[in-house]
Enzyme design. Structure first.
Site, PDB file in Angstrom:
ATOM      1  N   ARG A 123     -14.979   5.446 -13.188  1.00 41.10           N
ATOM      2  CA  ARG A 123     -16.356   5.922 -13.343  1.00 41.10           C
ATOM      3  C   ARG A 123     -16.844   6.619 -12.073  1.00 41.10           C
ATOM      4  O   ARG A 123     -17.520   7.645 -12.146  1.00 41.10           O
ATOM      5  CB  ARG A 123     -17.269   4.756 -13.690  1.00 41.10           C
ATOM      6  N   HIS A 153     -15.063   9.966 -11.972  1.00 49.17           N
ATOM      7  CA  HIS A 153     -15.610  10.820 -13.031  1.00 49.17           C
ATOM      8  C   HIS A 153     -16.973  11.373 -12.621  1.00 49.17           C
ATOM      9  O   HIS A 153     -17.304  12.534 -12.885  1.00 49.17           O
ATOM     10  CB  HIS A 153     -15.734  10.016 -14.326  1.00 49.17           C
ATOM     11  N   SER A 179     -11.336  13.195 -19.759  1.00 47.00           N
ATOM     12  CA  SER A 179     -11.557  13.100 -18.315  1.00 47.00           C
ATOM     13  C   SER A 179     -10.908  11.853 -17.739  1.00 47.00           C
ATOM     14  O   SER A 179     -10.244  11.902 -16.698  1.00 47.00           O
ATOM     15  CB  SER A 179     -13.062  13.081 -18.015  1.00 47.00           C
TER      16      SER A 179
END
Length: 209
Positions: free
Chosen positions: A37, A40, A12
Site C-alpha cells: 500500500r 502503491h 498495480s
C-alpha cells in the site's frame, strides 16, 4: 487498456510484488499488504528497503482497531486521509490536537512546537481510548512520544512513526527502533510524510475489517 478501478489496483499490486521480488525483498505475510500500500501510494519501490516493522506491530495494531481503539494523529493532513467511515465501523475515531486552543497557548508559552504539546495532551488524556499514535509529519511529535514513554507513560498498542524532514526525523525514527517499549512501524531516514502514514493506517483498517 485497464480502466476499471479494482482491476487497476489489482494489476498495480501484481507489478509491485514482481518488483519486490526482483529487488530481493521479502516481508512477512502480515506486513506485506502495508508495504504494498505504501509503494502503491507513493510509486516508489525503494521505500521498501527502509520500512521497519516491529514483529508485533501489525497484530497489535489490528487488535487495537478491532477493540475500538482511537487514533492520535499529529497533523490534520493525516486525519483527512484516514478512512474514518471504515474506522467508525470498528468503533474507533481520530484525535488531533494541533489546533486545540490549550495546545496553542502552551506551545507559545514554552516556545516549543504545537506537535510536542499535542502529544503531551494525548498522553495525559488516555481516557479518550487513544491506543494508536500516528506521526506522519512532525519529528518533534515523535521525540515527545518517545520521551513520555521513557518517563513511564503507558505504551500504546502501536506507534506509526514516519515523520519527514532533515532536522531530527532520521534521528528520532532510529531512536524509536532502539528504545520504544511499544510495537512500531517506521521508515528510516529523512523520507516519510502524511501520505505514507495514511497508507499504513488505511491498510491496517482494511485488515482489521
Amino acid at each position: 487498456m485497464i480502466l476499471k478501478p479494482q482491476e487497476i489496483e489489482k494489476e498495480s499490486f501484481r507489478i509491485i510484488e514482481n518488483l519486490l521480488s526482483k529487488e530481493g525483498l521479502s516481508f512477512p505475510e502480515e506486513s506485506l499488504p502495508l508495504v504494498k500500500r505504501v509503494i502503491h501510494t507513493t510509486g516508489d519501490i525503494s521505500l521498501a528497503k527502509d520500512l521497519v516493522f516491529h514483529p508485533l506491530a501489525v497484530s497489535r495494531g489490528i487488535k487495537a482497531l478491532k477493540s475500538g481503539g482511537h487514533i492520535f494523529c499529529d497533523v490534520k493532513m493525516v486525519v483527512s486521509g484516514i478512512n474514518q467511515k471504515e474506522l467508525s465501523r470498528l468503533g474507533g475515531k481520530v484525535c488531533c490536537y494541533i489546533d486545540d486552543e490549550e495546545v496553542i497557548k502552551e506551545a507559545q508559552r514554552r516556545g516549543i512546537t504545537r506537535a510536542i504539546c499535542s502529544v503531551e495532551k494525548a498522553i495525559s488524556d488516555r481516557s479518550k481510548n487513544i491506543d494508536i499514535f500516528v506521526i506522519g509529519n512532525a519529528p518533534t511529535a515523535l521525540l515527545a512520544l518517545i520521551k513520555a514513554l521513557e518517563k513511564g507513560a503507558r505504551p500504546p498498542s502501536l506507534i506509526i512513526g514516519v515523520p519527514v524532514g532533515f532536522v531530527g526525523a532520521a534521528e528520532y525514527k532510529a531512536l524509536l527502533v532502539e528504545k520504544s517499549p511499544a510495537p512500531y512501524i517506521t521508515l528510516l531516514g529523512t523520507r516519510g510524510g502524511s501520505t505514507i502514514a495514511v497508507a499504513l493506517v488505511n491498510a491496517l483498517i482494511k485488515l482489521a475489517l
